[in-house]
Design a protein around this motif. Structure first.
Motif, PDB file in Angstrom:
ATOM      1  N   GLY A  41     -88.187  41.520  11.969  1.00 17.79           N
ATOM      2  CA  GLY A  41     -88.477  40.974  10.261  1.00 17.79           C
ATOM      3  C   GLY A  41     -89.598  39.653  10.539  1.00 17.79           C
ATOM      4  N   SER A  42     -89.338  39.099  11.948  1.00 19.95           N
ATOM      5  CA  SER A  42     -90.057  38.126  12.174  1.00 19.95           C
ATOM      6  C   SER A  42     -91.815  38.437  12.117  1.00 19.95           C
ATOM      7  N   LEU A  43     -92.066  39.469  12.792  1.00 20.85           N
ATOM      8  CA  LEU A  43     -93.177  40.094  12.916  1.00 20.85           C
ATOM      9  C   LEU A  43     -93.806  40.628  11.507  1.00 20.85           C
ATOM     10  N   VAL A  48     -96.509  37.418   4.845  1.00 18.26           N
ATOM     11  CA  VAL A  48     -95.903  36.553   3.806  1.00 18.26           C
ATOM     12  C   VAL A  48     -95.961  35.261   3.908  1.00 18.26           C
ATOM     13  N   PHE A  49     -95.435  34.741   5.261  1.00 17.36           N
ATOM     14  CA  PHE A  49     -95.215  33.309   5.497  1.00 17.36           C
ATOM     15  C   PHE A  49     -96.489  32.891   5.668  1.00 17.36           C
ATOM     16  N   PRO A  81     -87.671  32.661  13.667  1.00 21.32           N
ATOM     17  CA  PRO A  81     -88.879  32.436  14.536  1.00 21.32           C
ATOM     18  C   PRO A  81     -90.324  32.473  13.974  1.00 21.32           C
ATOM     19  N   VAL A  82     -90.266  33.165  12.930  1.00 19.38           N
ATOM     20  CA  VAL A  82     -91.427  33.110  11.770  1.00 19.38           C
ATOM     21  C   VAL A  82     -91.536  31.964  11.046  1.00 19.38           C
ATOM     22  N   TRP A  83     -90.564  31.456  10.529  1.00 17.44           N
ATOM     23  CA  TRP A  83     -90.479  30.301   9.718  1.00 17.44           C
ATOM     24  C   TRP A  83     -90.806  29.201  10.813  1.00 17.44           C
TER      25      TRP A  83
END
Ligand SMILES: Cc1ncc(C[n+]2csc(CCOP(=O)(O)OP(=O)(O)O)c2C)c(N)n1
Ligand SMILES: [Mg+2]
Length: 194
Positions: A41-43, A48-49, A81-83
């Motif tokens: 999900g992070s990748l 979008v982020f 982690p993506v946030w």
């Protein structure tokens, strides 16, 4: 009176794609350093982020809690982690701190903790709760007559939770036009396809 927050407009799609790539690289480096963490999900949500934080949201890294900021709730907290990487690349805190992911005492825990970092509006991790949290924020904005918006990010498997549907019905009943939801429709959840 503070100045209105400026968006980087018009959105430069090539620049956003490069930013998303940088965010993905950060995520890989963080997870390798930590030795654990949710990668998919992070990748998958990096684009979008990047779009949210570099072209859509009214946020101010120099004054992260200013009252007129847009609010973000990451209901699928496991993809934090993506946030974290996005917030760091946007200037909310030092990119070097990303390497402390999941360490004891770090501000970057395996799931987001409210106000542990500038920009983290709500704790999450137990799936199904974020839309309800965001609805509370959107209702508060309406009561205050405030123009800021609330964005809630959700995953698809988390829609198994009844609380999501109760929240969806609530948001529709009260016509919360100041609320936006984003669903990571990646078709997977822990034990297989959704
Ligand atoms: C209430 C609750 N149940 C179980 C979990 C454990 N869990 C963490 S991630 C995940 C996968 C859910 O799938 P999805 O929501 O689609 O997220 P994705 O794996 O696609 O990022 C689960 C079950 C949790 N965090 N919260
Ligand atoms: Mg999923």
């Amino acid at each position: 009176m503070t100045e209105p927050m400026q968006l980087r407009t018009p959105p430069d799609e090539a620049a956003l794609a490069r930013t998303a790539n940088t965010i993905r690289q950060d995520v890989i480096a963080m997870l390798v350093e930590a030795g654990s963490g949710h990668s998919a999900g992070s990748l998958g949500m990096a684009d979008v982020f990047a779009a949210l934080y570099f072209a859509v949201l009214h946020v101010d890294p120099d004054d992260p809690w200013r009252p007129d900021r847009d609010r973000v709730v990451l209901s699928n907290g496991h993809i934090c982690p993506v946030w974290y990487a996005t917030l760091a690349e946007r200037g909310f805190f030092d990119v070097a701190e990303l390497m402390t992911l999941r360490r004891l005492g770090s501000r970057l825990q395996g799931h987001p903790h409210v106000r542990s970092l500038p920009g983290i509006e709500a704790s999450s991790g137990p799936l199904g709760q974020g839309l309800s949290q965001g609805i509370g924020m959107a209702l508060a904005a309406r009561l205050d007559g405030a123009a800021w918006r609330t964005h809630v990010l959700l995953s698809d498997g988390e829609h198994d939770e009844g609380q999501i549907w109760e929240a969806v019905m609530f948001a529709a009943k009260y016509r919360l036009r100041n609320l936006t939801t984003w669903v990571d429709r990646n078709n997977i959840q822990i034990d297989g396809v959704t």
